[in-house]
Write a protein that holds these residues in place. Structure first.
Motif, short mmCIF file in Angstrom:
data_model
loop_
_atom_site.label_atom_id
_atom_site.label_comp_id
_atom_site.label_asym_id
_atom_site.label_seq_id
_atom_site.Cartn_x
_atom_site.Cartn_y
_atom_site.Cartn_z
N LEU A 1 0.86 -1.19 0.00
CA LEU A 1 0.00 0.00 0.00
C LEU A 1 0.89 1.23 0.00
O LEU A 1 1.48 1.59 1.03
CB LEU A 1 -0.86 -0.02 1.27
CG LEU A 1 -1.64 -1.34 1.50
CD1 LEU A 1 -1.91 -1.55 2.98
CD2 LEU A 1 -2.92 -1.34 0.70
N ILE A 2 1.01 1.89 -1.15
CA ILE A 2 1.96 2.99 -1.29
C ILE A 2 1.24 4.33 -1.35
O ILE A 2 0.40 4.56 -2.22
CB ILE A 2 2.83 2.80 -2.55
CG1 ILE A 2 3.56 1.45 -2.50
CG2 ILE A 2 3.83 3.95 -2.70
CD1 ILE A 2 4.34 1.11 -3.76
N ALA A 3 1.57 5.21 -0.42
CA ALA A 3 0.97 6.54 -0.36
C ALA A 3 1.98 7.58 -0.82
O ALA A 3 3.14 7.56 -0.40
CB ALA A 3 0.57 6.86 1.07
N ASN B 1 5.72 7.11 -1.48
CA ASN B 1 6.20 7.79 -2.67
C ASN B 1 6.55 9.21 -2.28
O ASN B 1 5.68 10.03 -2.00
CB ASN B 1 5.12 7.78 -3.77
CG ASN B 1 5.58 8.53 -5.01
OD1 ASN B 1 6.77 8.49 -5.37
ND2 ASN B 1 4.66 9.24 -5.66
N ILE B 2 7.84 9.49 -2.27
CA ILE B 2 8.37 10.75 -1.76
C ILE B 2 8.31 11.80 -2.86
O ILE B 2 8.97 11.67 -3.88
CB ILE B 2 9.85 10.56 -1.35
CG1 ILE B 2 9.97 9.38 -0.37
CG2 ILE B 2 10.41 11.84 -0.75
CD1 ILE B 2 11.40 8.85 -0.24
N VAL C 1 9.74 5.00 -2.17
CA VAL C 1 9.45 5.06 -3.59
C VAL C 1 9.66 6.49 -4.04
O VAL C 1 9.50 7.44 -3.25
CB VAL C 1 7.99 4.63 -3.86
CG1 VAL C 1 7.67 4.63 -5.35
CG2 VAL C 1 7.73 3.25 -3.27
N GLN C 2 10.01 6.67 -5.33
CA GLN C 2 10.27 8.03 -5.79
C GLN C 2 9.93 8.12 -7.26
O GLN C 2 9.95 7.11 -7.98
CB GLN C 2 11.76 8.34 -5.54
CG GLN C 2 12.05 9.78 -5.19
CD GLN C 2 12.47 10.53 -6.43
OE1 GLN C 2 12.70 9.96 -7.47
NE2 GLN C 2 12.56 11.85 -6.27
N ALA C 3 9.60 9.32 -7.72
CA ALA C 3 9.15 9.44 -9.11
C ALA C 3 9.64 10.72 -9.77
O ALA C 3 9.08 11.14 -10.78
CB ALA C 3 7.63 9.34 -9.18
N TRP D 1 18.10 7.09 -2.25
CA TRP D 1 17.07 6.64 -1.31
C TRP D 1 16.08 5.62 -1.85
O TRP D 1 15.58 4.78 -1.11
CB TRP D 1 16.25 7.85 -0.83
CG TRP D 1 16.98 8.79 0.06
CD1 TRP D 1 17.40 10.05 -0.27
CD2 TRP D 1 17.40 8.56 1.42
NE1 TRP D 1 18.03 10.63 0.81
CE2 TRP D 1 18.05 9.73 1.86
CE3 TRP D 1 17.28 7.48 2.31
CZ2 TRP D 1 18.59 9.86 3.14
CZ3 TRP D 1 17.81 7.61 3.58
CH2 TRP D 1 18.45 8.79 3.98
N ALA D 2 15.73 5.73 -3.14
CA ALA D 2 14.54 5.00 -3.60
C ALA D 2 14.77 3.49 -3.68
O ALA D 2 15.83 3.04 -4.11
CB ALA D 2 14.09 5.53 -4.96
#
Ligand SMILES: Cc1cc2nc3c(=O)[nH]c(=O)nc-3n(C[C@H](O)[C@H](O)[C@H](O)COP(=O)(O)O)c2cc1C
Ligand SMILES: Cc1cc2nc3c(=O)[nH]c(=O)nc-3n(C[C@H](O)[C@H](O)[C@H](O)COP(=O)(O)O)c2cc1C
Lengths: 445, 445
Positions: free
Chosen positions: B90-92, B122-123, B213-215, B228-229
């Protein structure tokens, strides 16, 4: 005063008694299980209670070694409980000291929508220096400043909740319209501490906005309650004291231009329920004997603003600092000070007395005796309802729901089924309409 | 590269396609129902997907009139989904720009415990000026400053998550000990923007800490991902571009002292699944024709940093500002600019092309063709897995789970059942141990 009283279940770990988690009636591992808290909510809902409630602290405090309170953040936990229940209200404590109004208003609005209009917010300013240290403050911001910030914070949060009119969402696939832009408003708040444009990005819920709850008992706290609170939690030791507090807060609500029924006063009660009064007292004693004096001394030290480490348990309290010096919880300080002097209690007596509910009133007896007690307070105008603080969980809640609630229901003092769908509804309040919708509907200015 | 790929379901309203909610295959009212999102999580779990994911914005943006995204706050919603599922991650999304590290680390830790170790973060640094305006900023903080803040923020959050060693909680009723104080650490962070003492007031979860997580795809974004990701969402249009990005981020991870397998690259894909390729294209066209050009022009204007209102749809893009002037999403700007010039697209073409996934790759075809496509990317070293962005929901997810996943499983490319219990486990990572526990165990410095 309505003819029926309100009941909130204050959930804390495996019970409010200091030593609950060392007693064989509890399983301390429950504090780590979300499923356990879902089950507590279902038990409370079985009893048709108005709401469940979590306190909160933004630090581990002195509780790493000896206590089991801080294992979840209240809003996330209540969200998991919301989807396991259908009716019961869900009240989260959250601090005005260390949040951004946009974020907190939004999380609460989200809980409010997830639950179908059952969210409430216990507004606290936070009294711990260890909390302040987690947010860049070298020391606890002073009492007056905390309440000023709280006032501005609640102004912004309520404006954000009003930013979507109740009928703003249209979801018209044909025209391609999600919401009517004329019914979604910026808030354009520019204040001493916050600048927030809005609108919020969560539409309003079935109850319009979360129920506002408050539990400060200082002068500023009571003014704040008069201005904003729709329910007030409070620690009151006797009916006369309770009546004074009740009249005081209602008067402040009226002075703030509100109807006195718009704020419900809910004193705390820690019930030890058993088949006889003697058995109730025995049960209470079992818990008292499990208290760790060392840890309890630390707790008491915090309440009275004096380090009591090393003091003998059979000695009275030493002279205490004056009220003005207390930057933390002023009303709890006053309560403990009064209790000690009025009843000439030793430090050890105080620890036993406070063990059940940290100053809240403990009542041991049969279900009838507990119901009698609640009825007396209610009919004396000392309470609109009660903040029920089970000394151990889930047993203390189950017994209250299965044994005390039916008596209150038989006496016509408590609902036999839910008649409303929202938390505001349970507390006898209409859905909140919001400032913009009111103007349009011409109901007020 | 592992022999099996990873799949994340990116959930958004009733689908990623711009006009999804106007299409008869969706019911726009679902965006207001928490039960709908619980159902989506259960569908994804039926497909054994690694995770579901929500994007987030701290404003209504331009979406009041035309879109249906912002109806819940992700962490509260995922908490409700956590208790409706058993395995799925569950990724917020949550912003480093407008939160306090203590609060956000705590809410995510709480979700992580509620879900039994299935939370991810998700940062994002937040790119909207309208978001900034909800938090006291007159304009969007600049790109470099946002990433500096993000770096310090993640340092504090990860320190807080490490503050409870995995075996800190002892819950010993006999001795009265809740947690071993030697295994709960202050973090004592004093930095440019944050001062945080700690420890966190939530014990660590089964996976040690939430998946990171990162985008971001700018240079700073990729450096941040390398540092970090553990999973990276990205928009990539072709295998060669995907390979470049893949190698680039992995190299940055290695340069940051990490193993290249510790970061999984997940390009987005918007699949239109049908019984033939032609039927897939027809389905896509149905959605394209429902796009409101006016709204799409506003969206495109935001992406390219030029107000395109009033421009004819059959004209090419006007000259765009240079990359350095873009304070928002730099990589999306670059993607749109390259796409327009490479394929000589008009504004109208761009709107159609971006309608499916705002720049993410759209693939229309049979389940076999979709599976072939994913396999090609995976085996070419352009992806460790995919960010699946169903154009409409729930149908587009159901079809993927029931028709594409079985093919991937039959080819040995995807798990046929969950073999791990945590989100980190699903992504092939060990539980995070934490800096203090490592020192004690002598595993590292
Ligand atoms: C039943 C009850 C519950 C409370 N829960 C919290 C809490 O969770 N967190 C908190 O910081 N203070 C809590 N308080 C304290 C008050 O809300 C308030 O912050 C404190 O009394 C200081 O305000 P005062 O000086 O106005 O009394 C609680 C008080 C009562 C009576
Ligand atoms: C699949 C995907 C999802 C994203 N989700 C969000 C989001 O929810 N909120 C947000 O502010 N940015 C989101 N972004 C944008 C990036 O995370 C990042 O903030 C943005 O690209 C700016 O960083 P950059 O300049 O390093 O590219 C997303 C990007 C991608 C590829």
């Amino acid at each position: 005063m309505s003819s029926q009283l309100h009941l909130n279940a204050f959930l804390m770990g495996v019970g409010h008694h200091e030593a609950a988690w060392r007693h064989p009636r509890t399983d301390a591992r429950n504090v780590l299980r979300a499923g356990y808290f879902q089950e507590l909510a279902r038990i409370a809902e079985r009893g048709k209670l108005d709401s469940v409630f979590f306190a909160d602290l933004l630090s581990v405090g002195s509780r790493i070694e000896r206590n089991t309170q801080t294992t979840f953040e209240p809003i996330t936990l209540l969200s998991a409980m919301a989807v396991a229940t259908e009716h019961i209200g869900l009240i989260a404590t959250a601090s005005t000291g260390y949040n951004e109004p946009y974020n907190l208003a939004r999380s609460l609005a989200s809980l409010d929508r997830i639950s179908g209009g059952r969210a409430g917010w216990n507004i606290v300013t936070s009294v711990g220096a260890d909390e302040a240290a987690n947010f860049g403050y070298a020391e606890l911001p002073d009492h007056a400043g905390r309440y000023r910030r709280a006032g501005e914070f609640v102004e912004v949060a309520t404006a954000l909740w009003d930013s979507w009119e109740p009928d703003a969402v249209v979801l018209d696939a044909a025209t391609g319209i999600f919401a009517d832009p004329d019914k979604v408003h910026t808030v354009d708040h520019v204040g001493e501490r916050f600048t927030v444009r809005g609108p919020l990005n969560v539409p309003s819920s079935a109850q319009g906005r979360p129920l506002l709850v408050q539990a400060g008992s200082s002068e500023s706290g009571k003014d704040f309650a008069g201005r904003w609170a729709e329910a007030v939690f409070t620690a009151q030791r006797s009916i006369p004291e309770g009546q004074d507090f009740y009249r005081d807060v209602k008067a402040r609500a009226v002075a703030a231009g509100r109807d006195q029924d718009e704020v419900k006063i809910l004193p705390g009660i820690v019930p030890f329920i058993a088949e006889s009064e003697a058995a109730g007292r025995r049960l209470e004693r079992e818990f008292t004997e499990l208290i760790s004096p060392e840890y309890a001394l630390r707790q008491l030290s915090q309440m009275v603003g004096v380090d009591l480490t090393g003091y003998p348990l059979d000695a009275p309290l030493p002279p205490l600092p004056p009220l003005e010096k207390i930057q933390g919880n002023k009303s709890r300080y006053q309560l403990v000070k009064d209790l000690a002097s009025r009843e000439s209690l030793t430090i050890g007596d105080l620890i036993a007395e406070l063990g059940g509910g940290r100053g809240h009133r403990t009542v041991a007896g049969t279900p009838e005796q507990i119901a009698d007690d609640l009825q007396r307070w209610f009919e004396a105008g000392a309470a609109d309802g009660f903040n029920v603080m089970p000394p151990y969980l889930p047993g203390g809640l189950t017994d209250f729901v299965d044994q005390v609630v039916p008596i209150l229901q038989a006496r016509g003092l408590f609902r036999t089924d839910y008649t409303e769908t929202t938390l505001r509804g349970h507390y006898g309040l209409r859905p909140h309409i919001g400032r913009y919708a009111r103007v349009v509907a011409g109901v007020g200015g």
